[in-house]
Motif scaffolding. Structure first.
Motif, PDB file in Angstrom:
ATOM      1  N   ARG A  61       0.829  -1.210   0.000  1.00  0.00           N
ATOM      2  CA  ARG A  61       0.000   0.000   0.000  1.00  0.00           C
ATOM      3  C   ARG A  61       0.858   1.253   0.000  1.00  0.00           C
ATOM      4  O   ARG A  61       0.479   2.285  -0.549  1.00  0.00           O
ATOM      5  CB  ARG A  61      -0.931  -0.006   1.216  1.00  0.00           C
ATOM      6  N   HIS A  91      -5.595  18.447   3.708  1.00  0.00           N
ATOM      7  CA  HIS A  91      -6.841  17.814   3.286  1.00  0.00           C
ATOM      8  C   HIS A  91      -8.009  18.797   3.249  1.00  0.00           C
ATOM      9  O   HIS A  91      -9.055  18.491   2.683  1.00  0.00           O
ATOM     10  CB  HIS A  91      -7.163  16.633   4.203  1.00  0.00           C
ATOM     11  N   SER A 120      -7.801  12.525  -1.727  1.00  0.00           N
ATOM     12  CA  SER A 120      -7.525  13.043  -0.389  1.00  0.00           C
ATOM     13  C   SER A 120      -8.115  12.128   0.673  1.00  0.00           C
ATOM     14  O   SER A 120      -7.460  11.811   1.678  1.00  0.00           O
ATOM     15  CB  SER A 120      -8.103  14.457  -0.249  1.00  0.00           C
ATOM     16  N   ALA A 121      -9.344  11.675   0.444  1.00  0.00           N
ATOM     17  CA  ALA A 121      -9.993  10.782   1.407  1.00  0.00           C
ATOM     18  C   ALA A 121      -9.267   9.446   1.497  1.00  0.00           C
ATOM     19  O   ALA A 121      -9.128   8.866   2.585  1.00  0.00           O
ATOM     20  CB  ALA A 121     -11.453  10.566   1.010  1.00  0.00           C
ATOM     21  N   GLU A 122      -8.780   8.942   0.363  1.00  0.00           N
ATOM     22  CA  GLU A 122      -8.061   7.667   0.372  1.00  0.00           C
ATOM     23  C   GLU A 122      -6.754   7.782   1.157  1.00  0.00           C
ATOM     24  O   GLU A 122      -6.394   6.870   1.919  1.00  0.00           O
ATOM     25  CB  GLU A 122      -7.776   7.213  -1.059  1.00  0.00           C
ATOM     26  N   ARG A 124      -6.167   9.942   3.591  1.00  0.00           N
ATOM     27  CA  ARG A 124      -6.539  10.060   5.009  1.00  0.00           C
ATOM     28  C   ARG A 124      -6.828   8.701   5.609  1.00  0.00           C
ATOM     29  O   ARG A 124      -6.439   8.396   6.742  1.00  0.00           O
ATOM     30  CB  ARG A 124      -7.761  10.960   5.180  1.00  0.00           C
ATOM     31  N   THR A 125      -7.512   7.851   4.839  1.00  0.00           N
ATOM     32  CA  THR A 125      -7.846   6.515   5.329  1.00  0.00           C
ATOM     33  C   THR A 125      -6.581   5.698   5.570  1.00  0.00           C
ATOM     34  O   THR A 125      -6.453   5.000   6.579  1.00  0.00           O
ATOM     35  CB  THR A 125      -8.751   5.794   4.322  1.00  0.00           C
ATOM     36  N   MET A 126      -5.630   5.774   4.648  1.00  0.00           N
ATOM     37  CA  MET A 126      -4.368   5.048   4.821  1.00  0.00           C
ATOM     38  C   MET A 126      -3.642   5.507   6.085  1.00  0.00           C
ATOM     39  O   MET A 126      -3.174   4.698   6.887  1.00  0.00           O
ATOM     40  CB  MET A 126      -3.462   5.262   3.603  1.00  0.00           C
ATOM     41  N   ALA A 128      -4.842   6.948   8.663  1.00  0.00           N
ATOM     42  CA  ALA A 128      -5.597   6.690   9.891  1.00  0.00           C
ATOM     43  C   ALA A 128      -5.431   5.256  10.378  1.00  0.00           C
ATOM     44  O   ALA A 128      -5.797   4.937  11.512  1.00  0.00           O
ATOM     45  CB  ALA A 128      -7.078   6.994   9.657  1.00  0.00           C
ATOM     46  N   ASP A 129      -4.883   4.400   9.517  1.00  0.00           N
ATOM     47  CA  ASP A 129      -4.659   3.003   9.882  1.00  0.00           C
ATOM     48  C   ASP A 129      -3.476   2.938  10.847  1.00  0.00           C
ATOM     49  O   ASP A 129      -2.340   3.243  10.483  1.00  0.00           O
ATOM     50  CB  ASP A 129      -4.366   2.191   8.612  1.00  0.00           C
TER      51      ASP A 129
END
Length: 365
Positions: A61, A91, A120-122, A124-126, A128-129
């Motif tokens: 990833r 963001h 941007s959302a993708e 942020r999701t990465m 946040a993991d």
């Protein structure tokens, strides 16, 4: 309009459902076009998730994120690898701030590049993991040579010469893609980090804020094309064959589907159609028919997609079905609730999505 599932170059998928990989780059090509870039992105995404080991998926990833940043910002590999993912990505503004280098040394100047809300959302999701952060933090800290090898591997897996998968070629391809989308030259130059002296008076001078607005409009429009949530396919014309009254148009979509439609010669002329032109094909939801089952139906509908029902919105008169036919494309069908009861369709069912050859509308931006 007839649609076949292809690998993006006109070759149909094998009956197993897996693409038959083949080179889709013409001899002498110097960069990839939008469809080929999307094939490469699909390869990266599939590769990033296919390992059974969680640590390998996390590592992959990270490579995927590097690819996405180069693919959609046109940045250089060293610029991406120098990012502080916590502080250099805004963001709220949906911007990435790249540091500049001179003589191998970092300067105080930074270049702002717009990204889409989706990307941007993708990101942020990465970030946040917790497992991703624990493994890599907010810096890439990775050998550029290793990144290049992975880029070469994905290019060859997609059927391209490996050199066209190099980070420099992805950057060059992004620049060509922006120019072909009719973004003003000054905006492309700023986005790509090119120096801008020598612009002739034939180009309008834009403020930085205007350039940012233009770029934001483009990247959001581009992202909405890719999601294709309401029966909208964006691609390029691969074949244009004119007859006495009507013209046959074959389109290769961003995800590699092949779409063939017939329109009047007058319409083709008004749209300015030509081979290689980017175009959007849309189909209204009421024209989309659903057929329950895994086996391809024997019928007169030329357009056929196999998918899985993702959502069902039942109403008193009509019922709406959202069918996922690929990772990034959903199709919407609206049928009468009476027909819905007879078909007994539900979420998770395997269905065929069908529509007539005259149900498609072509338009250009």
């Amino acid at each position: 309009m007839s649609i076949r599932r292809t690998d993006g170059v006109g070759r149909e998928k094998a009956k197993s459902g897996h693409p038959q990989r083949t080179a889709s780059v013409k001899p002498g090509s110097r960069c990839l076009d939008s469809v080929q870039l999307n094939q490469l992105e699909t390869s990266f995404r599939r590769w990033a998730e296919e390992s059974s080991r969680s640590d390998v998926r996390l590592s992959r990833r990270r490579i995927l994120l590097i690819f996405l940043l180069i693919r959609y910002t046109g940045a250089k590999l060293n610029e991406v690898l120098a990012l502080d993912l916590l502080h250099d990505i805004d963001h709220v503004r949906q911007s990435v701030f790249f540091r500049s280098f001179a003589g191998g040394e970092e300067t105080e100047n930074k270049r702002e590049v717009q990204i889409s809300e989706v990307l941007s959302a993708e990101i942020r999701t990465m970030l946040a993991d917790s497992a991703f952060r624990a493994s890599f933090g907010y810096a890439f800290g990775i050998d550029p040579a290793f990144v290049r090898r992975k880029f070469y591997e994905r290019a060859e897996e997609s059927g391209f010469p490996k050199q066209l998968g190099a980070p420099e070629m992805i950057r060059k391809s992004r620049g060509a893609e922006l120019m072909q989308s009719n973004i003003p030259l000054p905006a492309v130059q700023v986005l790509m980090g090119h120096s801008t002296p020598g612009l002739t008076s034939s180009y309008v001078t834009f403020s930085r804020d205007e350039i940012r607005q233009i770029t934001k409009h483009f990247v959001e429009k581009e992202a909405s094309r890719k999601t294709s949530a309401r029966n909208c396919f964006f691609g390029k014309i691969r074949v244009l064959q004119c007859g006495d009254i009507q013209s046959l148009v074959e389109i290769t979509t961003l995800e590699g589907h092949s779409i063939t439609t017939v329109i009047t010669n007058d319409s083709a002329g008004r749209l300015g159609l030509r081979e290689g032109k980017l175009i959007t094909a849309e189909v209204k939801a009421p024209w989309v028919i659903l057929y329950k089952g895994g086996e391809e139906p024997v019928c007169t509908a030329e357009n056929r997609f196999h998918g899985i029902i993702e959502r069902v919105n039942a109403g008193r008169i009509n019922t709406e079905y959202i069918v996922r036919i690929s990772d990034q494309i959903e199709l919407c069908s609206v049928i009468t609730t009476g027909s819905s009861r007879r078909l007994k369709l539900k979420k998770g069912d395997s269905v065929w999505v069908l529509f007539n050859s005259f149900a498609v509308v072509l338009h250009t931006d």
